[in-house]
Design a protein around this motif. Structure first.
Motif, short mmCIF file in Angstrom:
data_model
loop_
_atom_site.label_atom_id
_atom_site.label_comp_id
_atom_site.label_asym_id
_atom_site.label_seq_id
_atom_site.Cartn_x
_atom_site.Cartn_y
_atom_site.Cartn_z
N MET A 20 0.84 -1.20 0.00
CA MET A 20 0.00 0.00 0.00
C MET A 20 0.88 1.25 0.00
N THR A 21 0.52 2.23 -0.81
CA THR A 21 1.29 3.46 -0.89
C THR A 21 1.12 4.30 0.36
N ASP A 22 2.22 4.78 0.88
CA ASP A 22 2.20 5.65 2.05
C ASP A 22 2.10 7.08 1.57
N PRO A 23 0.99 7.78 1.82
CA PRO A 23 0.82 9.14 1.29
C PRO A 23 1.86 10.11 1.82
N ARG A 24 2.52 9.79 2.92
CA ARG A 24 3.53 10.71 3.46
C ARG A 24 4.80 10.73 2.61
N LEU A 25 4.96 9.73 1.74
CA LEU A 25 6.22 9.59 1.04
C LEU A 25 6.11 9.84 -0.45
N THR A 26 4.93 10.14 -0.94
CA THR A 26 4.77 10.30 -2.37
C THR A 26 5.22 11.67 -2.86
N ASP A 27 5.35 12.62 -1.98
CA ASP A 27 5.73 13.97 -2.38
C ASP A 27 6.99 14.37 -1.62
N LEU A 28 8.05 14.65 -2.37
CA LEU A 28 9.30 15.04 -1.73
C LEU A 28 9.20 16.41 -1.07
N GLN A 29 8.26 17.25 -1.52
CA GLN A 29 8.10 18.60 -0.96
C GLN A 29 9.45 19.33 -0.96
N LEU A 30 10.01 19.42 -2.14
CA LEU A 30 11.34 20.02 -2.29
C LEU A 30 11.28 21.53 -2.11
N PRO A 31 12.40 22.13 -1.68
CA PRO A 31 12.46 23.59 -1.55
C PRO A 31 12.31 24.26 -2.92
N ASP A 32 12.12 25.56 -2.89
CA ASP A 32 12.07 26.32 -4.14
C ASP A 32 13.42 26.24 -4.85
N GLU A 33 13.37 26.28 -6.18
CA GLU A 33 14.60 26.29 -6.96
C GLU A 33 15.34 27.61 -6.79
N ASP A 34 16.66 27.56 -6.98
CA ASP A 34 17.50 28.76 -6.96
C ASP A 34 18.21 28.84 -8.30
N ARG A 35 17.66 29.59 -9.23
CA ARG A 35 18.21 29.65 -10.58
C ARG A 35 19.36 30.65 -10.71
N GLU A 36 19.65 31.40 -9.66
CA GLU A 36 20.83 32.24 -9.69
C GLU A 36 22.07 31.44 -9.31
N LEU A 37 21.96 30.68 -8.23
CA LEU A 37 23.08 29.84 -7.80
C LEU A 37 23.22 28.62 -8.70
N SER A 38 22.10 28.08 -9.14
CA SER A 38 22.10 26.84 -9.92
C SER A 38 21.31 27.04 -11.20
N PRO A 39 21.88 27.77 -12.17
CA PRO A 39 21.11 28.11 -13.37
C PRO A 39 20.75 26.92 -14.24
N TYR A 40 21.45 25.80 -14.09
CA TYR A 40 21.17 24.64 -14.94
C TYR A 40 20.21 23.64 -14.30
N THR A 41 20.30 23.45 -13.00
CA THR A 41 19.44 22.47 -12.33
C THR A 41 18.45 23.07 -11.36
#
Length: 671
Positions: free
Chosen positions: A1-22
């Motif tokens: 059974m899928t654990d709903p707590r783990l389906t979303d990494l909830q990653l921070p906002d991107e930083d396109r100044e420090l990391s323009p490629y990724t």
């Protein structure tokens, strides 16, 4: 059974100044590592010593697989704990793994670890445990009771003087013994000497190591193990050993790492994908380990911003494509689960050697690798063609689509020992070409191997429905339509090789020698084939293009008599074949489902003659892979003049390839 707590990494906002490629920062790495470590804990035994992840067992069995679950995730936890200095909630993580150490080394515990004397795979996992213990000394080792420390030493001590296969495993022994030495445990100088000596014998120059014995020089065992094992462990041995390390050893290994990364940076696609070649590809972003080692061990081959761009690019590449399933686990596969990718030694926890690709977390947040602005990859700076002499590859990268391809005339992972390797086939080594955007069509788990590396003649990939392997392939077809294979190949240069056609899936005698060569420019490879002996009556020749895969079936366009075919995936990835020289080459397309690790549906454009190919015949094809207008545009042209193949490219540039004309040359071993 899928654990709903783990389906979303909830990653921070991107930083396109420090990391323009990724767009990714250290916070993205920490969040991903934390989610991965949280996800596996629900599968831990009560004592936390074994982690039994879901999936088919390895050849070593469930008990060994449970140890693998502990050891490989402990490596990830160690990087996270040490990089945070025990803060950021990581002491709780340290306590969990410390509890596992106590139970795993307790002979009376229900979830005790298998002993190395009973289970060879435990020797592999012991190295991850020793490495993790070294990096987390203040938070784990120093807090263990003397009794538990003694049991850990006792468990690890079975590695001292033990037999290990003659390949990268020798470094598992050296790393374990270096840790034992550092805590006053037993170790054996001759084990260390043996490891260093064997490693020297496998050094192929230019920073490249072949993984293990089995072939006479030039070596042919080249894959990602050169980076994530043969570079990583020697430098970690020196790090653990400190002043006890042999004089000059760390400098030697740093110098070789610098040379290796000078090549390896050219084998990363603009989308972050590593080259899809070699075994254990289910380790995924472990391919970034050698790049992080550049910064961890101060080899300084690359600028810190380029290191992070490669590392973050790889990790994001896999995360964005679903490598973490609904329960936050890494399944056996490349993106999602794809069981044909696995080897006989692969178990449910094997993918967690992806932990090696998180080694950058050891570096503090203020290290330049985390604070420097990302820099572009070689393929993002411009088109290139680069010869990688040690592995026998020629690489071509195209800026327009960010794809890197190689022509392979140096690696087949064959074994010269009598009866081993010559009568089997491995799609991860024996194809003529590999790329960052495609993978071979697979028939099932690859050839089974013993612990000593001996290969059994199990070759399901030679029996693929529809006529055997096709993509990135050259084969003689016998009268029944069965394809030959090229193992062992004999290198004549990074762009040329010869091999005797063999049919290990039948009792057919060995066939004639084939001489093949490649020229690369832009998205195109010109592949030439010369038949050096008389084929059996009714033989045909086949030249296969790329396995283009997509979520939906690729579209196809075929002009059989004109010798031209193309397939195109929904995302625009295009594979083209064009006949340039040779009588009777007709074009075709074969579709498949479930055979590649990239997407459910695939199609391959190919060329094939009618029956009756003859000795001395030369065939030349142009094969393209790309998403650019250039791949869909005019094909190269070729003229054959004796042994010479002269190619004129669409941009007007010309190249020349000289094919071997016979087998009576000192450069080709007689069999």
């Amino acid at each position: 059974m899928t654990d709903p707590r783990l389906t979303d990494l909830q990653l921070p906002d991107e930083d396109r100044e420090l990391s323009p490629y990724t767009g990714w920062t250290r916070a993205h790495w920490e969040r991903t590592a934390d989610r991965m470590l949280t996800a596996v804990q629900r599968y831990a035994t009560p004592g936390r010593a074994l982690i039994h992840l879901p999936g088919p067992p390895s050849g070593s069995g469930r008990h060994s697989d449970g140890l693998e679950g502990y050891a490989r995730t402990f490596l990830l936890a160690a990087f996270r704990i040490a990089g945070a200095g025990g803060a950021d909630g990581t002491q709780e993580l340290a306590d969990r793994y410390a509890a596992g150490l106590a139970a795993g080394t307790d002979p009376a515990a229900a979830d005790r670890w298998p002993r190395m004397s009973d289970c060879n795979q435990a020797k592999v996992e012991a190295a991850s445990i020793a490495l993790g213990l070294h990096e987390t000394r203040p938070w784990i080792w120093d807090r263990l009771t003397p009794a538990v420390q003694g049991r850990v030493v006792d468990w690890l001590a079975e590695m001292v003087g033990a037999w290990v296969p003659d390949n990268n495993w020798v470094w598992f022994q050296a790393v374990v013994e270096s840790f034992l030495r550092s805590v006053g445990g037993p170790w054996k100088p001759s084990d260390i000497e043996h490891t260093i000596d064997r490693t020297e014998s496998w050094y192929a120059g230019g920073g490249w190591y072949a993984d293990g014995a089995g072939t006479a020089p030039p070596r042919r065992n080249f894959d990602h193990y050169s980076g994530w094992a043969m570079h990583l462990y020697p430098l970690w041995y020196c790090r653990i050993s400190g002043a006890d390390a042999e004089p000059g050893l760390a400098d030697r290994y740093r110098s070789r790492l610098r040379d290796y990364l000078t090549d390896l940076q050219h084998l990363v696609g603009a989308d972050g994908a590593p080259l899809h070649q070699g075994r254990s590809l289910t380790y995924r972003n472990a391919a970034a380990a050698a790049f992080w080692a550049d910064q961890v061990f101060r080899a300084q081959a690359l600028e810190p911003g380029l290191t992070r761009r490669i590392g973050s690019g790889m990790l994001r590449h896999f995360v964005d494509r679903g490598s973490l399933d609904g329960n936050g686990l890494l399944p056996l596969g490349w993106y999602g689960e794809h069981l044909p990718l696995r080897q006989s030694y692969s178990g449910p926890a094997s993918p967690y050697w992806a932990s090696k690709g998180f080694a950058g977390l050891l570096l503090p947040a203020d290290h330049p690798v985390w604070t420097a602005v990302e820099q572009p990859l070689p393929v993002e700076r411009g088109d290139f063609v680069r010869t990688l002499h040690a592995p026998g590859w020629v690489a071509s990268g195209t800026r327009a689509d960010g794809i890197v391809r190689i022509a392979n005339h140096g690696a087949d992972h064959a074994d010269d020992r009598a009866g081993a390797g010559q009568h089997s086939y491995d799609p991860f080594y024996c194809r003529w070409a590999y790329s960052t955007a495609t993978g071979p069509e697979l028939g099932g788990p690859g050839p089974a191997t013993d612990a000593d590396g001996a290969v059994h003649p199990s070759s399901p990939d030679l029996d693929l429905p529809g006529g055997g392997p096709l993509d990135s392939y050259v084969a003689l077809l016998d009268a029944e339509g069965r394809p030959s294979h090229r193992r062992p190949l004999h290198r004549l240069g990074a762009d040329r090789s010869v091999h005797r056609a063999r049919w290990p899936q039948t009792d057919t005698a060995d066939g004639p020698w084939l001489s093949t060569g490649s020229l690369l420019r832009g998205p195109w490879e010109v592949r030439a084939v010369r038949i050096l002996g008389e084929p059996a009556p009714g033989s045909r020749l086949r030249i296969g293009g790329w396995a283009v895969a997509g979520a939906e079936p690729p579209t196809a366009s075929v002009q059989p008599e004109a010798g031209r075919a193309r397939v195109q995936a929904p995302d625009g990835l295009l594979g083209v074949v064009v006949a340039l020289h040779g009588d009777g080459l007709r074009a075709g397309v074969r579709a498949s489902t479930g055979r590649t690790s990239f997407a459910p549906h695939a199609a391959v454009a190919f060329l094939e003659t009618g029956p009756g190919v003859r000795v001395g015949s030369v065939y030349v094809a142009a094969v393209a892979l790309g998403r650019s207008a250039e791949a869909a545009g005019p094909a190269p042209e070729a003229a054959v003049e004796g042994d010479r193949v002269v190619v004129r490219w669409p941009d007007g540039h010309s190249d020349e390839l000289v094919l071997e004309g016979n087998t009576e040359t000192r450069d080709i071993p007689q069999e």
